[in-house]
Write an enzyme that holds these catalytic residues in place. Structure first.
Site, PDB file in Angstrom:
ATOM      1  NE  ARG A  25      41.752  57.397  41.098  1.00  0.00           N
ATOM      2  CZ  ARG A  25      42.514  58.378  41.573  1.00  0.00           C
ATOM      3  NH1 ARG A  25      42.110  59.646  41.474  1.00  0.00           N
ATOM      4  NH2 ARG A  25      43.684  58.160  42.150  1.00  0.00           N
ATOM      5  CG  ASP A  70      44.359  73.257  39.599  1.00  0.00           C
ATOM      6  OD1 ASP A  70      43.481  72.447  39.236  1.00  0.00           O
ATOM      7  OD2 ASP A  70      44.207  74.021  40.575  1.00  0.00           O
ATOM      8  CG  HIS A 120      47.455  65.582  46.988  1.00  0.00           C
ATOM      9  ND1 HIS A 120      46.500  64.941  46.247  1.00  0.00           N
ATOM     10  CD2 HIS A 120      47.361  65.041  48.223  1.00  0.00           C
ATOM     11  CE1 HIS A 120      45.864  64.052  46.996  1.00  0.00           C
ATOM     12  NE2 HIS A 120      46.360  64.107  48.192  1.00  0.00           N
ATOM     13  CB  CYS A 170      66.670  71.746  45.688  1.00  0.00           C
ATOM     14  SG  CYS A 170      68.221  70.851  45.960  1.00  0.00           S
ATOM     15  CB  CYS A 212      69.655  73.245  49.280  1.00  0.00           C
ATOM     16  SG  CYS A 212      68.817  73.926  47.834  1.00  0.00           S
ATOM     17  CB  SER A 255      37.162  64.527  45.393  1.00  0.00           C
ATOM     18  OG  SER A 255      38.106  63.488  45.688  1.00  0.00           O
ATOM     19  CB  VAL A 301      31.734  71.923  40.164  1.00  0.00           C
ATOM     20  CG1 VAL A 301      32.022  70.633  40.911  1.00  0.00           C
ATOM     21  CG2 VAL A 301      32.581  72.003  38.904  1.00  0.00           C
TER      22      VAL A 301
HETATM   23  N1  APR Z   1      31.265  68.591  37.999  1.00  0.00           N
HETATM   24  C1  APR Z   1      31.155  67.716  39.047  1.00  0.00           C
HETATM   25  N2  APR Z   1      31.951  66.619  39.204  1.00  0.00           N
HETATM   26  C2  APR Z   1      32.879  66.398  38.234  1.00  0.00           C
HETATM   27  C3  APR Z   1      33.043  67.248  37.122  1.00  0.00           C
HETATM   28  C4  APR Z   1      32.184  68.389  37.032  1.00  0.00           C
HETATM   29  N3  APR Z   1      32.281  69.253  35.999  1.00  0.00           N
HETATM   30  N4  APR Z   1      34.032  66.736  36.326  1.00  0.00           N
HETATM   31  C5  APR Z   1      34.481  65.615  36.932  1.00  0.00           C
HETATM   32  N5  APR Z   1      33.787  65.409  38.076  1.00  0.00           N
HETATM   33  C6  APR Z   1      33.998  64.337  39.057  1.00  0.00           C
HETATM   34  C7  APR Z   1      34.183  62.955  38.456  1.00  0.00           C
HETATM   35  O1  APR Z   1      32.933  62.280  38.391  1.00  0.00           O
HETATM   36  C8  APR Z   1      35.154  62.284  39.433  1.00  0.00           C
HETATM   37  O2  APR Z   1      34.478  61.462  40.369  1.00  0.00           O
HETATM   38  O3  APR Z   1      35.222  64.638  39.693  1.00  0.00           O
HETATM   39  C9  APR Z   1      35.810  63.439  40.177  1.00  0.00           C
HETATM   40  C10 APR Z   1      37.319  63.528  39.931  1.00  0.00           C
HETATM   41  O4  APR Z   1      37.909  62.366  40.497  1.00  0.00           O
HETATM   42  P1  APR Z   1      39.454  62.053  40.231  1.00  0.00           P
HETATM   43  O5  APR Z   1      39.773  62.228  38.790  1.00  0.00           O
HETATM   44  O6  APR Z   1      39.746  60.737  40.899  1.00  0.00           O
HETATM   45  O7  APR Z   1      40.244  63.221  40.999  1.00  0.00           O
HETATM   46  P2  APR Z   1      40.555  63.350  42.564  1.00  0.00           P
HETATM   47  O8  APR Z   1      39.449  62.787  43.385  1.00  0.00           O
HETATM   48  O9  APR Z   1      40.918  64.762  42.790  1.00  0.00           O
HETATM   49  O10 APR Z   1      41.882  62.424  42.721  1.00  0.00           O
HETATM   50  C11 APR Z   1      42.506  62.442  43.983  1.00  0.00           C
HETATM   51  O11 APR Z   1      44.323  61.102  43.109  1.00  0.00           O
HETATM   52  O12 APR Z   1      45.804  60.657  41.401  1.00  0.00           O
HETATM   53  C12 APR Z   1      45.673  61.245  42.639  1.00  0.00           C
HETATM   54  O13 APR Z   1      46.984  62.999  43.495  1.00  0.00           O
HETATM   55  C13 APR Z   1      45.965  62.717  42.566  1.00  0.00           C
HETATM   56  O14 APR Z   1      44.925  64.527  43.794  1.00  0.00           O
HETATM   57  C14 APR Z   1      44.658  63.376  43.001  1.00  0.00           C
HETATM   58  C15 APR Z   1      43.996  62.287  43.810  1.00  0.00           C
END
Ligand code: APR
Length: 261
Positions: free
Chosen positions: A35, A104, A132, A140, A143, A205, A248
């Site tokens: 996102r 990853d 996740h 598979c 099996c 996140s 981060v």
């Molecule tokens: N430093 C700090 N924060 C960061 C950085 C960075 N370098 N880069 C991105 N972010 C933040 C963004 O602001 C965002 O809010 O990381 C967050 C990533 O959010 P998402 O893209 O929604 O990822 P995530 O929260 O892991 O998504 C959860 O959604 O689509 C499903 O299964 C998929 O595991 C995933 C789950």
């Protein structure tokens, strides 16, 4: 005292510290986030990757999954300074577990790369829970055999869609698809770690996908100090004691240095 010093003091005094991570911790390694600007869900629709679609239309699912794998995992990604700071804190006994939504595998690679100079006798292996699953593997659905994903993704990219197991069953990426339950044991373990935690760090996140996103709230309601490290606001910010709106790769090494000084 500034926020990072407060978090570091709480981590140093804690029995149980848990880190919860999302795509933002791998963004500096080049792995796209889902996102925000240029996110994966701007290029694809979540509906293409539901469990229902996989069962209804495995060929169509794999047509799109080959594309998604190319967009998300085409490069050779390395753990970055944030992964390595968490791995070092784990090696040195300051981190009970890393709960990651990421598929990853970079936390595991970071743990391997920092693991061999273990400085703390009491440091047990830090638990890494891949809530996740892991995109580097396929399984598979008949099996249950799990194999390395690379050769299977190559076969799919070359036209075998869906790729099939020796037993004739269809391979599925070893990740939790939308509409699919997280393995019961995994989410139960994650919930008990959140409840036990004295410090819970939610890192990179957007905290919008359940059941993972409820873990920080569970930690807060169990009395943990909750720190959120994320560039953008999240729906859980109201439950956090500390919010750090910085990258981060700056914050995690700084926390580690303060904890270990
Ligand atoms: N430093 C700090 N924060 C960061 C950085 C960075 N370098 N880069 C991105 N972010 C933040 C963004 O602001 C965002 O809010 O990381 C967050 C990533 O959010 P998402 O893209 O929604 O990822 P995530 O929260 O892991 O998504 C959860 O959604 O689509 C499903 O299964 C998929 O595991 C995933 C789950």
């Amino acid at each position: 005292m500034d926020d990072l010093e407060r978090l570091a003091d709480d981590i140093r005094d804690a029995e149980t510290v848990v880190a919860f991570t999302g795509a933002g911790i791998s963004e500096p390694s080049g792995v796209p986030t889902f996102r925000g600007d240029d996110g994966v869900w701007d290029k694809f629709d979540e509906g293409q990757f539901t469990y229902g679609r996989f069962r209804r239309d495995p060929e169509g699912f794999w047509n799109d999954r080959v594309e998604l794998q190319r967009v998300m995992f085409d490069g050779e990604y390395e753990p970055n300074a944030a992964h390595e700071a968490l791995a070092a804190m784990g090696r040195d006994g300051y981190l009970e577990a890393i709960l990651t939504q990421n598929t990853d595998g970079l936390h595991g690679e970071a743990a391997e790369s920092v693991g061999d100079e273990s400085a703390a006798e009491e440091a047990d292996e830090t638990t890494i829970l891949e809530l996740h699953g892991n995109s580097q593997r396929v399984r598979c659905i008949d099996c249950g055999k799990r194999v390395d994903g690379d050769p299977i993704f190559e076969r799919a990219a070359d036209g075998e869609r869906p790729p099939t197991c020796d037993c004739g069953g269809v391979y599925k990426p070893d990740v939790v698809l939308f509409g699919e339950q997280l393995p019961g044991a995994v989410i139960q373990r994650a919930r008990s770690l959140a409840r036990e935690s004295d410090v819970f760090l939610a890192i990179g996140s957007s905290l919008v996908v359940e059941p993972a996103a409820s873990l920080p709230r569970l930690a807060a309601s169990s009395g943990a100090t909750v720190g959120i490290v994320n560039l953008e606001s999240t729906p859980v910010d109201g439950s956090a004691d500390v919010i750090v709106r910085e990258d981060v790769t700056d914050v995690l090494p700084a926390i580690r240095d303060l904890v270990e000084k």
